[in-house]
Design an enzyme around this catalytic site. Structure first.
Site, PDB file in Angstrom:
ATOM      1  N   HIS A 215     -56.521 -91.352  20.106  1.00 43.92           N
ATOM      2  CA  HIS A 215     -55.998 -92.329  20.765  1.00 43.92           C
ATOM      3  C   HIS A 215     -57.338 -93.306  21.559  1.00 43.92           C
ATOM      4  CE1 HIS A 215     -53.348 -95.555  23.065  1.00 43.92           C
ATOM      5  NE2 HIS A 215     -54.559 -95.026  24.108  1.00 43.92           N
ATOM      6  N   TYR A 219     -58.800 -97.951  21.258  1.00 47.35           N
ATOM      7  CA  TYR A 219     -59.035 -99.045  22.592  1.00 47.35           C
ATOM      8  C   TYR A 219     -60.319 -99.513  22.473  1.00 47.35           C
ATOM      9  CZ  TYR A 219     -54.862 -98.026  25.114  1.00 47.35           C
ATOM     10  OH  TYR A 219     -53.755 -97.704  25.468  1.00 47.35           O
ATOM     11  N   HIS A 366     -45.001-100.759  15.339  1.00 49.93           N
ATOM     12  CA  HIS A 366     -46.446-100.429  16.110  1.00 49.93           C
ATOM     13  C   HIS A 366     -47.398-101.156  15.941  1.00 49.93           C
ATOM     14  CE1 HIS A 366     -48.123 -99.385  20.065  1.00 49.93           C
ATOM     15  NE2 HIS A 366     -49.138 -98.590  18.959  1.00 49.93           N
ATOM     16  N   PHE A 367     -48.354-100.180  14.677  1.00 51.04           N
ATOM     17  CA  PHE A 367     -49.288-100.395  15.302  1.00 51.04           C
ATOM     18  C   PHE A 367     -49.952-101.487  14.329  1.00 51.04           C
ATOM     19  CE2 PHE A 367     -49.693 -96.924  11.697  1.00 51.04           C
ATOM     20  CZ  PHE A 367     -49.342 -97.219  10.331  1.00 51.04           C
ATOM     21  N   HIS A 368     -48.652-102.285  12.867  1.00 53.25           N
ATOM     22  CA  HIS A 368     -49.182-103.111  12.014  1.00 53.25           C
ATOM     23  C   HIS A 368     -49.008-104.734  13.525  1.00 53.25           C
ATOM     24  CE1 HIS A 368     -49.038-101.328   9.216  1.00 53.25           C
ATOM     25  NE2 HIS A 368     -49.975-101.974   8.331  1.00 53.25           N
ATOM     26  N   ARG A 429     -41.920 -92.935   7.980  1.00 53.06           N
ATOM     27  CA  ARG A 429     -42.522 -93.494   7.837  1.00 53.06           C
ATOM     28  C   ARG A 429     -43.818 -92.419   6.512  1.00 53.06           C
ATOM     29  NH1 ARG A 429     -47.756 -91.898  12.747  1.00 53.06           N
ATOM     30  NH2 ARG A 429     -48.899 -93.507  10.591  1.00 53.06           N
ATOM     31  N   ARG A 430     -44.581 -92.710   5.588  1.00 54.02           N
ATOM     32  CA  ARG A 430     -45.383 -92.402   5.184  1.00 54.02           C
ATOM     33  C   ARG A 430     -44.588 -91.839   4.030  1.00 54.02           C
ATOM     34  NH1 ARG A 430     -50.187 -89.691   9.079  1.00 54.02           N
ATOM     35  NH2 ARG A 430     -51.583 -91.324   8.946  1.00 54.02           N
TER      36      ARG A 430
HETATM   37 FE1  HAS Z   1     -49.949 -97.233  20.208  1.00 50.55          FE
HETATM   38  C1  HAS Z   1     -49.112 -94.620  18.350  1.00 50.55           C
HETATM   39  C2  HAS Z   1     -48.552 -95.503  22.563  1.00 50.55           C
HETATM   40  C3  HAS Z   1     -50.815 -99.825  22.368  1.00 50.55           C
HETATM   41  C4  HAS Z   1     -52.820 -98.716  17.482  1.00 50.55           C
HETATM   42  N1  HAS Z   1     -50.991 -96.720  18.291  1.00 50.55           N
HETATM   43  C5  HAS Z   1     -49.592 -95.370  17.378  1.00 50.55           C
HETATM   44  C6  HAS Z   1     -50.280 -95.622  16.432  1.00 50.55           C
HETATM   45  C7  HAS Z   1     -50.959 -96.486  16.109  1.00 50.55           C
HETATM   46  C8  HAS Z   1     -51.697 -97.327  17.145  1.00 50.55           C
HETATM   47  C9  HAS Z   1     -52.232 -96.762  15.247  1.00 50.55           C
HETATM   48  O1  HAS Z   1     -47.729 -92.729  23.005  1.00 50.55           O
HETATM   49  C10 HAS Z   1     -50.321 -95.028  14.900  1.00 50.55           C
HETATM   50  C11 HAS Z   1     -51.041 -93.126  15.109  1.00 50.55           C
HETATM   51  C12 HAS Z   1     -50.069 -92.556  13.915  1.00 50.55           C
HETATM   52  O2  HAS Z   1     -50.938 -92.525  12.812  1.00 50.55           O
HETATM   53  O3  HAS Z   1     -50.035 -91.536  14.190  1.00 50.55           O
HETATM   54  N2  HAS Z   1     -49.667 -97.554  21.704  1.00 50.55           N
HETATM   55  C13 HAS Z   1     -49.897 -97.078  22.818  1.00 50.55           C
HETATM   56  C14 HAS Z   1     -49.538 -97.858  24.404  1.00 50.55           C
HETATM   57  C15 HAS Z   1     -49.922 -99.150  24.021  1.00 50.55           C
HETATM   58  C16 HAS Z   1     -50.712 -98.903  22.674  1.00 50.55           C
HETATM   59  C17 HAS Z   1     -48.541 -97.372  25.706  1.00 50.55           C
HETATM   60  N3  HAS Z   1     -51.757 -99.213  20.024  1.00 50.55           N
HETATM   61  C18 HAS Z   1     -52.513-100.033  21.114  1.00 50.55           C
HETATM   62  C19 HAS Z   1     -52.309-100.875  20.670  1.00 50.55           C
HETATM   63  C20 HAS Z   1     -53.697-100.211  19.275  1.00 50.55           C
HETATM   64  C21 HAS Z   1     -52.450 -99.055  19.057  1.00 50.55           C
HETATM   65  C22 HAS Z   1     -54.109-101.653  21.183  1.00 50.55           C
HETATM   66  C23 HAS Z   1     -54.325-100.106  18.188  1.00 50.55           C
HETATM   67  C24 HAS Z   1     -55.686-101.073  18.132  1.00 50.55           C
HETATM   68  N4  HAS Z   1     -49.446 -95.942  20.628  1.00 50.55           N
HETATM   69  C25 HAS Z   1     -48.557 -95.519  21.657  1.00 50.55           C
HETATM   70  C26 HAS Z   1     -47.639 -94.129  21.137  1.00 50.55           C
HETATM   71  C27 HAS Z   1     -48.126 -93.554  20.250  1.00 50.55           C
HETATM   72  C28 HAS Z   1     -48.527 -94.686  19.291  1.00 50.55           C
HETATM   73  C29 HAS Z   1     -47.628 -92.992  22.052  1.00 50.55           C
HETATM   74  C30 HAS Z   1     -46.997 -92.030  19.531  1.00 50.55           C
HETATM   75  C31 HAS Z   1     -46.343 -92.992  18.696  1.00 50.55           C
HETATM   76  C32 HAS Z   1     -45.057 -91.280  17.670  1.00 50.55           C
HETATM   77  O4  HAS Z   1     -44.726 -91.346  17.751  1.00 50.55           O
HETATM   78  O5  HAS Z   1     -46.652 -91.301  17.125  1.00 50.55           O
HETATM   79  C33 HAS Z   1     -50.672 -99.810  25.010  1.00 50.55           C
HETATM   80  O6  HAS Z   1     -51.954-100.101  24.989  1.00 50.55           O
HETATM   81  C34 HAS Z   1     -50.062-101.297  24.748  1.00 50.55           C
HETATM   82  C35 HAS Z   1     -50.791-102.655  26.080  1.00 50.55           C
HETATM   83  C36 HAS Z   1     -50.177-103.739  25.385  1.00 50.55           C
HETATM   84  C37 HAS Z   1     -49.539-104.260  26.313  1.00 50.55           C
HETATM   85  C38 HAS Z   1     -49.363-105.940  25.989  1.00 50.55           C
HETATM   86  C39 HAS Z   1     -49.909-106.568  26.643  1.00 50.55           C
HETATM   87  C40 HAS Z   1     -49.633-108.467  26.041  1.00 50.55           C
HETATM   88  C41 HAS Z   1     -51.054-109.070  25.798  1.00 50.55           C
HETATM   89  C42 HAS Z   1     -50.654-110.789  25.562  1.00 50.55           C
HETATM   90  C43 HAS Z   1     -50.055-111.813  25.993  1.00 50.55           C
HETATM   91  C44 HAS Z   1     -49.895-112.788  25.606  1.00 50.55           C
HETATM   92  C45 HAS Z   1     -48.611-113.220  26.258  1.00 50.55           C
HETATM   93  C46 HAS Z   1     -48.795-114.502  25.232  1.00 50.55           C
HETATM   94  C47 HAS Z   1     -47.880-113.367  27.304  1.00 50.55           C
HETATM   95  C48 HAS Z   1     -48.779-104.083  27.533  1.00 50.55           C
HETATM   96  C49 HAS Z   1     -51.907-109.053  26.750  1.00 50.55           C
HETATM   97  C50 HAS Z   1     -49.884-115.502  26.004  1.00 50.55           C
HETATM   98  C51 HAS Z   1     -49.084-117.423  25.202  1.00 50.55           C
HETATM   99  C52 HAS Z   1     -49.698-117.968  25.020  1.00 50.55           C
HETATM  100  C53 HAS Z   1     -49.774-119.469  24.601  1.00 50.55           C
HETATM  101  C54 HAS Z   1     -49.623-117.606  23.221  1.00 50.55           C
HETATM  102 CU    CU Z   2     -52.458 -93.300  21.621  1.00 52.45          CU
END
Ligand code: HAS
Ligand code: CU
Length: 540
Positions: A215, A219, A366-368, A429-430
């Site tokens: 995890h 980050y 999700h992760f893409h 998946r996979r």
């Molecule tokens: Fe995740 C699974 C929870 C973020 C990557 N995640 C994965 C896996 C990967 C991955 C690779 O709780 C698969 C692992 C595997 O192979 O088994 N993830 C989260 C949570 C967050 C999160 C709570 N993940 C990421 C990030 C990754 C990433 C960042 C890679 C860089 N994830 C999970 C969980 C799993 C998981 C479980 C396990 C699932 C399972 O069962 O296997 C948080 O950090 C997300 C926070 C992000 C936000 C979004 C903020 C938005 C922003 C942009 C705003 C833009 C606007 C528009 C408003 C709250 C900053 C802009 C305006 C314009 C004018 C353009």
């Molecule tokens: Cu995670």
């Protein structure tokens, strides 16, 4: 070119090479999952390909790119070359040799273990040894960056760390804390086991160690992208950073909260007590906060840019942003998709919801959006901006660079949305073949897997454009004068002095304390249970 620049460039080229190969693999997988009748299609080819794609994208492309960016940021923000250059080059070669060993093991079909290399799937020792070398190389990188920083700090005891470096140091600290887990897993469990020195391995303990690393790893990928969003994007967009203090706070929160959350990948694992899953859930929801702050601060900075470009209405600042600039377009589109991916993350992190989505196609959806877009597309945009500054050559094939982010956006939209939906329908998946011999359930998601394959086509074209622009620029770009890097200035002038945010030693200590709270007891308890090891399996 400076000597540090040359080192950064060497790292950048490895990243680009890994990306190109991995993108080609992905294309094949997308077609395979759509159950197209391809002559070379087989389960063995599929697992070789997925392992190569995941490992090269998630572990090699990212790490080398971040090492390149880290060296550039250190040199350019502090205005001095990095220290210990020979050692830094040694680290580069160690990481490269490790990468080649990993690739050789995968491509020869001896490591079909996917990028998470969960035992009891067993790979050739070269895979694990190569992975360990990649990590050792990256440790040397982190050491060189930290040493350069501390040397500067001794001469500038009262100055705040430049913001871009502040973010990069947070990534380095997270990396040092979290790689302890994977080093323990690989060196302590997997290498002896794959060499036949131990007969069995404890898969559950290996998974605990892996996700202790896995995890915070996300980050480690994300923070360098956030550095670009905070310190480069506002400048290139023609605006100012809305708040320097909020940005510093965000990076510190990541140091504290990145690691003690790994059990959210193991909600469905037996052997992890519910209490500890709950604690990790609460901390996972806490770590959404710095990303919410980032959404606010970066969007506010963009509004400033739009207004400085003449916008006066409520939302017309969005249209005034330079959507034709490759860096801007890449980051803006990354942000849009990351907003969706982040919400998906919150869904994954909720125990009951996780039971629905775990191990389904939803997860690759999700992760893409997160690593595959927020990080990878930001890195591509950064490369368009960085390569000319490093090499003193103009960006070649600029039209392709303008189109490429949009192709990625469309491709990822098709790919991710369809995978989120088929995941909810229960598609695992996979798996090599999602058609289940043309069963009824598979019929219902058939159109969606086709859509996902079309997304793959867009992504493949986009990746090809990126690699072409890089090669064109690196080999044939017109020479021009070397250029300074201008970082975004804060909207309000900030007092220049050192603050509590610069106390990296203290924050690291708090982070380690939180890690102990979250992991010490469950790991200790696990190691004191009756445990049953497993022999290794090599299906192909
Ligand atoms: Fe995740 C699974 C929870 C973020 C990557 N995640 C994965 C896996 C990967 C991955 C690779 O709780 C698969 C692992 C595997 O192979 O088994 N993830 C989260 C949570 C967050 C999160 C709570 N993940 C990421 C990030 C990754 C990433 C960042 C890679 C860089 N994830 C999970 C969980 C799993 C998981 C479980 C396990 C699932 C399972 O069962 O296997 C948080 O950090 C997300 C926070 C992000 C936000 C979004 C903020 C938005 C922003 C942009 C705003 C833009 C606007 C528009 C408003 C709250 C900053 C802009 C305006 C314009 C004018 C353009
Ligand atoms: Cu995670």
């Amino acid at each position: 070119m400076t000597r540090t620049g040359r080192l950064a460039l060497a790292n950048l080229w490895v990243a680009i090479g890994a990306f190109g190969v991995a993108a080609a693999m992905a294309f094949m997988q997308a077609l395979s999952r759509a159950a197209l009748d391809l002559p070379w299609r087989s389960a063995r080819m599929y697992y070789i390909s997925v392992t190569a794609h995941g490992t090269l994208m998630a572990l090699v492309f990212t790490t080398f790119f971040i090492m390149a960016l880290g060296y550039v940021i250190t040199e350019r923000t502090l205005g001095r070359p990095v220290v210990h250059l020979p050692l830094a080059w040694t680290g580069y070669w160690i990481a490269l040799v490790g990468t080649l060993a990993v690739v050789a093991a995968i491509l020869s079909g001896k490591a079909t273990v996917l990028y998470t290399f969960y035992p009891p799937l067993m790979a050739h020792p070269a895979f694990y040894i190569g992975a360990a070398l990649l990590i050792v190389g990256s440790w040397i990188w982190g050491f060189v960056v930290l040493r350069t920083y501390y040397q500067w700090r001794r001469e500038h005891p009262a100055e705040a760390t430049p913001l871009a470096l502040h973010g990069m140091l947070a990534a380095v600290i997270i990396w040092f804390i979290c790689t302890v887990g994977v080093a323990w897993e690989v060196v302590g469990l997997l290498i002896p086991w794959s060499l036949g020195l131990t007969k069995t391995v404890d898969p559950e303990f290996a998974r605990m160690l892996f996700w202790y690393f896995g995890h915070p790893l996300v980050y480690f990928w994300l923070l360098p992208a956030y550095v670009v969003w905070y310190t480069v994007l506002p400048r290139v967009a023609g605006g100012k950073l809305f708040s320097d203090r909020l940005a510093r706070l965000v990076f510190v929160l990541f140091i504290l909260l990145s690691t003690p959350v790994g059990f959210h990948h193991q909600f469905m694992d037996p052997g992890v007590p519910a209490t500890w899953k709950l604690l990790h859930t609460i901390l996972t929801f806490a770590i959404l906060f710095p990303s919410f702050v980032t959404a606010f601060t970066v969007t506010a900075s963009l509004e400033v840019a739009g207004r400085l470009r003449g916008a006066t209405g409520l939302l017309d600042w969005i249209g005034k942003l330079p959507w034709g600039d490759p860096l801007c377009a890449s980051v803006l589109l990354s942000m849009l998709l990351f907003a969706v991916g982040g919400v998906g993350g919150a869904i994954n992190a909720a125990y009951g919801m996780n039971a629905v989505v775990h191990n389904t196609a939803w997860i690759q959806g999700h992760f893409h959006l997160t690593v595959g877009t927020a990080v990878a597309l930001t890195f591509m945009g950064t490369a368009y901006w960085l390569l000319p500054k490093l090499t003193g050559r103009e960006l070649e094939l600029a039209l392709l660079a303008k189109v490429q982010p949009y192709l990625w956006f469309v491709g990822m939209l098709l790919f991710s949305i369809s995978n989120h939906i088929t995941g909810l329908m229960g598609m695992p998946r996979r798996i090599y073949d999602a058609s289940y011999g043309d069963s009824a359930i598979a019929g219902s998601w058939r159109a969606l897997t086709d859509l996902s394959a079309v997304g793959g086509l867009f992504l493949f074209a986009s990746a090809g454009f990126f690699v072409l622009v890089m090669l064109g620029t690196g080999l044939a770009g017109k020479r021009r004068a070397a250029e300074r890097i201008e970082w975004a200035e804060p909207l309000e002038p900030v007092p220049a002095g050192i603050t509590v945010f610069d106390r990296y030693g203290m924050w690291t200590a708090v982070a380690v304390f939180l890690v102990l709270v979250a992991y010490a007891y469950p790991m200790w308890a696990h190691l004191h249970m009756q445990r049953f090891g497993s022999p290794g399996f090599t299906p192909f």
